[in-house]
Write a protein that holds these residues in place. Structure first.
Motif, PDB file in Angstrom:
ATOM      1  N   MET A 138      20.248  10.533 -17.460  1.00 38.54           N
ATOM      2  CA  MET A 138      19.846   9.376 -16.649  1.00 38.54           C
ATOM      3  C   MET A 138      20.973   8.950 -15.705  1.00 38.54           C
ATOM      4  O   MET A 138      20.727   8.545 -14.575  1.00 38.54           O
ATOM      5  N   LEU A 139      22.209   9.029 -16.183  1.00 38.57           N
ATOM      6  CA  LEU A 139      23.349   8.660 -15.325  1.00 38.57           C
ATOM      7  C   LEU A 139      23.487   9.649 -14.171  1.00 38.57           C
ATOM      8  O   LEU A 139      23.742   9.267 -13.035  1.00 38.57           O
ATOM      9  N   GLU A 140      23.275  10.908 -14.484  1.00 35.51           N
ATOM     10  CA  GLU A 140      23.327  11.936 -13.458  1.00 35.51           C
ATOM     11  C   GLU A 140      22.242  11.664 -12.413  1.00 35.51           C
ATOM     12  O   GLU A 140      22.482  11.740 -11.207  1.00 35.51           O
ATOM     13  N   GLY A 141      21.057  11.313 -12.922  1.00 35.09           N
ATOM     14  CA  GLY A 141      19.944  10.996 -12.034  1.00 35.09           C
ATOM     15  C   GLY A 141      20.231   9.789 -11.161  1.00 35.09           C
ATOM     16  O   GLY A 141      19.712   9.658 -10.063  1.00 35.09           O
ATOM     17  N   ALA A 142      21.067   8.897 -11.658  1.00 29.89           N
ATOM     18  CA  ALA A 142      21.398   7.680 -10.906  1.00 29.89           C
ATOM     19  C   ALA A 142      22.583   7.914  -9.962  1.00 29.89           C
ATOM     20  O   ALA A 142      23.092   6.976  -9.358  1.00 29.89           O
ATOM     21  N   GLY A 143      23.032   9.159  -9.849  1.00 31.07           N
ATOM     22  CA  GLY A 143      24.074   9.472  -8.870  1.00 31.07           C
ATOM     23  C   GLY A 143      25.502   9.444  -9.401  1.00 31.07           C
ATOM     24  O   GLY A 143      26.456   9.464  -8.633  1.00 31.07           O
ATOM     25  N   PHE A 144      25.652   9.420 -10.737  1.00 35.25           N
ATOM     26  CA  PHE A 144      26.997   9.472 -11.315  1.00 35.25           C
ATOM     27  C   PHE A 144      27.418  10.925 -11.504  1.00 35.25           C
ATOM     28  O   PHE A 144      26.579  11.798 -11.725  1.00 35.25           O
ATOM     29  N   GLU A 145      28.691  11.181 -11.448  1.00 38.58           N
ATOM     30  CA  GLU A 145      29.208  12.488 -11.852  1.00 38.58           C
ATOM     31  C   GLU A 145      29.468  12.393 -13.348  1.00 38.58           C
ATOM     32  O   GLU A 145      30.219  11.532 -13.801  1.00 38.58           O
ATOM     33  N   VAL A 146      28.828  13.276 -14.112  1.00 39.95           N
ATOM     34  CA  VAL A 146      28.895  13.171 -15.568  1.00 39.95           C
ATOM     35  C   VAL A 146      29.709  14.322 -16.156  1.00 39.95           C
ATOM     36  O   VAL A 146      29.411  15.488 -15.910  1.00 39.95           O
ATOM     37  N   ILE A 147      30.733  13.970 -16.915  1.00 43.53           N
ATOM     38  CA  ILE A 147      31.537  14.974 -17.614  1.00 43.53           C
ATOM     39  C   ILE A 147      31.179  14.843 -19.097  1.00 43.53           C
ATOM     40  O   ILE A 147      31.585  13.898 -19.763  1.00 43.53           O
ATOM     41  N   ASP A 148      30.349  15.797 -19.562  1.00 41.17           N
ATOM     42  CA  ASP A 148      29.802  15.695 -20.911  1.00 41.17           C
ATOM     43  C   ASP A 148      30.701  16.453 -21.885  1.00 41.17           C
ATOM     44  O   ASP A 148      30.790  17.679 -21.835  1.00 41.17           O
ATOM     45  N   LEU A 149      31.342  15.730 -22.790  1.00 38.11           N
ATOM     46  CA  LEU A 149      32.263  16.360 -23.745  1.00 38.11           C
ATOM     47  C   LEU A 149      31.547  16.828 -25.009  1.00 38.11           C
ATOM     48  O   LEU A 149      32.166  17.366 -25.919  1.00 38.11           O
ATOM     49  N   GLY A 150      30.225  16.565 -25.096  1.00 40.27           N
ATOM     50  CA  GLY A 150      29.454  17.066 -26.234  1.00 40.27           C
ATOM     51  C   GLY A 150      29.518  16.151 -27.446  1.00 40.27           C
ATOM     52  O   GLY A 150      29.618  14.940 -27.315  1.00 40.27           O
ATOM     53  N   GLY A 193      18.697   1.024 -19.850  1.00 41.20           N
ATOM     54  CA  GLY A 193      19.658  -0.082 -19.782  1.00 41.20           C
ATOM     55  C   GLY A 193      21.076   0.429 -19.545  1.00 41.20           C
ATOM     56  O   GLY A 193      21.891  -0.242 -18.906  1.00 41.20           O
ATOM     57  N   ALA A 194      21.359   1.623 -20.048  1.00 39.29           N
ATOM     58  CA  ALA A 194      22.697   2.202 -19.873  1.00 39.29           C
ATOM     59  C   ALA A 194      22.987   2.466 -18.401  1.00 39.29           C
ATOM     60  O   ALA A 194      24.121   2.287 -17.940  1.00 39.29           O
ATOM     61  N   VAL A 195      21.970   2.859 -17.650  1.00 43.83           N
ATOM     62  CA  VAL A 195      22.152   3.092 -16.218  1.00 43.83           C
ATOM     63  C   VAL A 195      22.485   1.777 -15.511  1.00 43.83           C
ATOM     64  O   VAL A 195      23.435   1.699 -14.720  1.00 43.83           O
ATOM     65  N   ALA A 196      21.706   0.749 -15.822  1.00 45.27           N
ATOM     66  CA  ALA A 196      21.953  -0.571 -15.216  1.00 45.27           C
ATOM     67  C   ALA A 196      23.359  -1.061 -15.566  1.00 45.27           C
ATOM     68  O   ALA A 196      24.092  -1.580 -14.715  1.00 45.27           O
ATOM     69  N   LEU A 197      23.739  -0.859 -16.835  1.00 44.63           N
ATOM     70  CA  LEU A 197      25.070  -1.292 -17.281  1.00 44.63           C
ATOM     71  C   LEU A 197      26.173  -0.518 -16.553  1.00 44.63           C
ATOM     72  O   LEU A 197      27.164  -1.105 -16.091  1.00 44.63           O
ATOM     73  N   ALA A 198      25.982   0.789 -16.428  1.00 42.02           N
ATOM     74  CA  ALA A 198      26.990   1.620 -15.752  1.00 42.02           C
ATOM     75  C   ALA A 198      27.167   1.168 -14.304  1.00 42.02           C
ATOM     76  O   ALA A 198      28.292   1.053 -13.811  1.00 42.02           O
ATOM     77  N   ARG A 199      26.053   0.893 -13.625  1.00 42.86           N
ATOM     78  CA  ARG A 199      26.127   0.417 -12.239  1.00 42.86           C
ATOM     79  C   ARG A 199      26.891  -0.900 -12.163  1.00 42.86           C
ATOM     80  O   ARG A 199      27.738  -1.094 -11.287  1.00 42.86           O
ATOM     81  N   LYS A 200      26.587  -1.774 -13.120  1.00 44.70           N
ATOM     82  CA  LYS A 200      27.245  -3.087 -13.145  1.00 44.70           C
ATOM     83  C   LYS A 200      28.750  -2.927 -13.385  1.00 44.70           C
ATOM     84  O   LYS A 200      29.571  -3.549 -12.710  1.00 44.70           O
ATOM     85  N   LEU A 201      29.097  -2.071 -14.339  1.00 45.98           N
ATOM     86  CA  LEU A 201      30.512  -1.924 -14.707  1.00 45.98           C
ATOM     87  C   LEU A 201      31.352  -1.311 -13.584  1.00 45.98           C
ATOM     88  O   LEU A 201      32.485  -1.733 -13.368  1.00 45.98           O
ATOM     89  N   VAL A 202      30.791  -0.321 -12.891  1.00 51.04           N
ATOM     90  CA  VAL A 202      31.613   0.289 -11.825  1.00 51.04           C
ATOM     91  C   VAL A 202      31.661  -0.589 -10.577  1.00 51.04           C
ATOM     92  O   VAL A 202      32.564  -0.461  -9.756  1.00 51.04           O
ATOM     93  N   ALA A 203      30.683  -1.508 -10.472  1.00 55.60           N
ATOM     94  CA  ALA A 203      30.680  -2.413  -9.308  1.00 55.60           C
ATOM     95  C   ALA A 203      31.661  -3.554  -9.513  1.00 55.60           C
ATOM     96  O   ALA A 203      32.196  -4.108  -8.553  1.00 55.60           O
TER      97      ALA A 203
END
Lengths: 211, 249
Positions: free
Chosen positions: A111-123, A200-210
């Motif tokens: 979902m974060l990737e879909g929202a335009g974030f670069e995602v580094i997935d450590l597994g 909700g995680a997407v909304a939160l991520a947007r809020k936090l980086v803003a």
């Protein structure tokens, strides 16, 4: 001229072949890649999120929509990077040490990737050291971690401590999630936010980086 | 003394064994194992109803055969009878006999899926509880055939890879032998299950100590929480795992 509403529709129903085809044609016709992302793809993912909140969509629908989005993004990303357009944010994500349950983490990553974030997935089962070195090397500005068990939840605290000890706490915002995690726990361990679900995680991520 | 014991059926054999040898008179009420899958709100409601239905005039103490169980007992309150709860993250602490021993095993053996008699013979939730389970509510428990029908073959393959096997990251399947099994049929069943999931099979000896202490009335405060009338259980983010607070706080 390619009908771009087909891209929106393809993501909404999780048709990754159609998403890729429409994107290929649109790019061949010199449609601005940023227009594709902002006007068609992100609105589609937002609608997917809305349907999830409204109990019209469930986890499988989220996963296939994110997969279609990703198929399209793979074509667009090199063009954006080449011209120096930046991501919404760069997030390091993983399940914490001892925890092997990654359905929720994968969903949030997609979902974060879909929202335009670069995602580094450590597994899964990611140690504090692995988190801190990924933050440092990849210059991340967001950390997302999850735990499904109360037995492994305490690893989150250790990871935040490790980020502090590495002198990286001012560089990143930290968000946490997983079945036993609560807002109260996020506050207790000094995380910046908590979300109970992937949308909700997407909304939160947007809020936090803003912020 | 007279105790009422409300417990998860996953502890059925162990509790029955210990209750038979307890110096106290104990009435047991088992609740379905599926409570653990319906989320903490649903689990608390069911558990609270069971606690509220106990006739406090007939018992001295109410015993709980539960751990914190993914916050499923957080918020549980008692109006008129003291409750004793083991300090445990989940039933594995009870099978290992001490929270320290469970944690040590858990940390030393990453990726272990534990099995006991209860986990083998009372495995899956059915009927209404299954419908209410998180995996059913979020749509992640579909069969491959259901996925193909709903999302097409290509998406189904992708989804099944993501959701199909919840044990895919596990390495070992470990049977905890409690010493009360009738024969080696449970161990053999655990071994077959490990082979089905392509996991390395192991055995570890369990410890009945904590279960015995619960039903024998030997409640050391380090291992058991006493919740007085008017109080409720809350999560404690230390090695104590749970604590009590006034229910009106």
């Amino acid at each position: 001229m390619e009908d771009l509403s087909k891209l929106y529709d393809a993501i909404l129903v999780g048709n990754f072949k159609q998403a890729r085809e429409v994107t290929e044609k649109a790019l061949a016709e010199k449609v601005d890649p940023q227009t594709l992302v902002q006007k068609h793809m992100i609105p589609a993912m937002d609608e997917v999120g809305r349907r999830y909140e409204a109990n019209e969509y469930f986890v499988p629908e989220l996963l296939i929509a994110a997969r279609a989005m990703k198929a399209s993004l793979e074509l667009i990303r090199p063009l954006l990077t080449a011209r120096g357009d930046s991501f919404a944010g760069r997030v390091v994500i993983g399940t914490v040490k001892g925890d092997l349950h990654d359905i929720g983490k994968n969903l949030v990553a997609a979902m974060l990737e879909g929202a335009g974030f670069e995602v580094i997935d450590l597994g899964v089962d990611v140690s504090p050291e692995k988190f801190t070195s990924a933050i440092k090397e990849r210059k991340a500005n967001l950390v997302a971690m999850s735990a499904l068990l109360t037995t492994t939840m305490s690893s989150m605290k250790n990871i935040i401590e490790a980020i502090k000890a590495a002198g990286l706490r001012n560089q990143v915002r930290v968000m946490i999630g997983g079945a036993p995690v609560t807002d109260k726990y996020a506050q207790e361990i000094g995380a910046d936010g908590y979300s109970s679900n992937a949308n909700g995680a997407v909304a939160l991520a947007r809020k936090l980086v803003a912020a | 003394m007279r105790f009422k014991l409300i417990a998860c059926e996953v502890l059925y054999r162990e509790l029955c064994f210990c209750v038979a040898r307890s110096p106290h008179q104990i009435d047991i009420e088992f609740l379905p194992k599926g409570l653990h899958d319906i989320g903490c709100v649903g689990m608390l409601q069911r558990l609270q109803s069971a606690v509220d239905a106990v006739d406090a005039s007939r018992y001295d103490v109410l015993l709980l055969g539960y751990g914190l169980c993914n916050n499923g007992i957080a918020g549980l309150r008692t109006r008129s009878i003291p409750i004793v709860v083991p300090r445990a993250h989940d039933c594995m602490t009870l099978f290992f006999g001490a929270k320290e021993r469970y944690l040590a095993h858990f940390n030393a053996n990453p990726g272990t899926y534990y099995l006991t008699t209860g986990w083998l013979e009372r495995g899956e939730a059915t009927g209404e509880l299954h419908q209410l389970s998180i995996s059913s509510q979020t749509g992640i428990d579909m069969t491959y055939e259901q996925m193909v029908e709903k999302y097409g073959e290509d998406n189904a393959k992708f989804l099944f890879e993501q959701l199909g096997d919840p044990t895919k990251h596990y390495r070992h399947m470990t049977f905890i032998e409690m010493g009360i099994e009738p024969d080696d049929s449970f161990r053999a069943a655990a071994e077959r299950k490990a082979a089905e999931h392509h996991l390395d099979f192991r055995m570890v000896r369990g410890d009945m100590r904590l279960i015995e202490q619960l039903v024998n009335g030997e409640w050391d405060r380090r291992d058991f929480l006493l919740v007085q009338p008017g109080e409720r259980v809350k999560v404690d983010y230390t090695e104590n795992i749970i604590a009590a607070e006034r229910a009106d706080e």
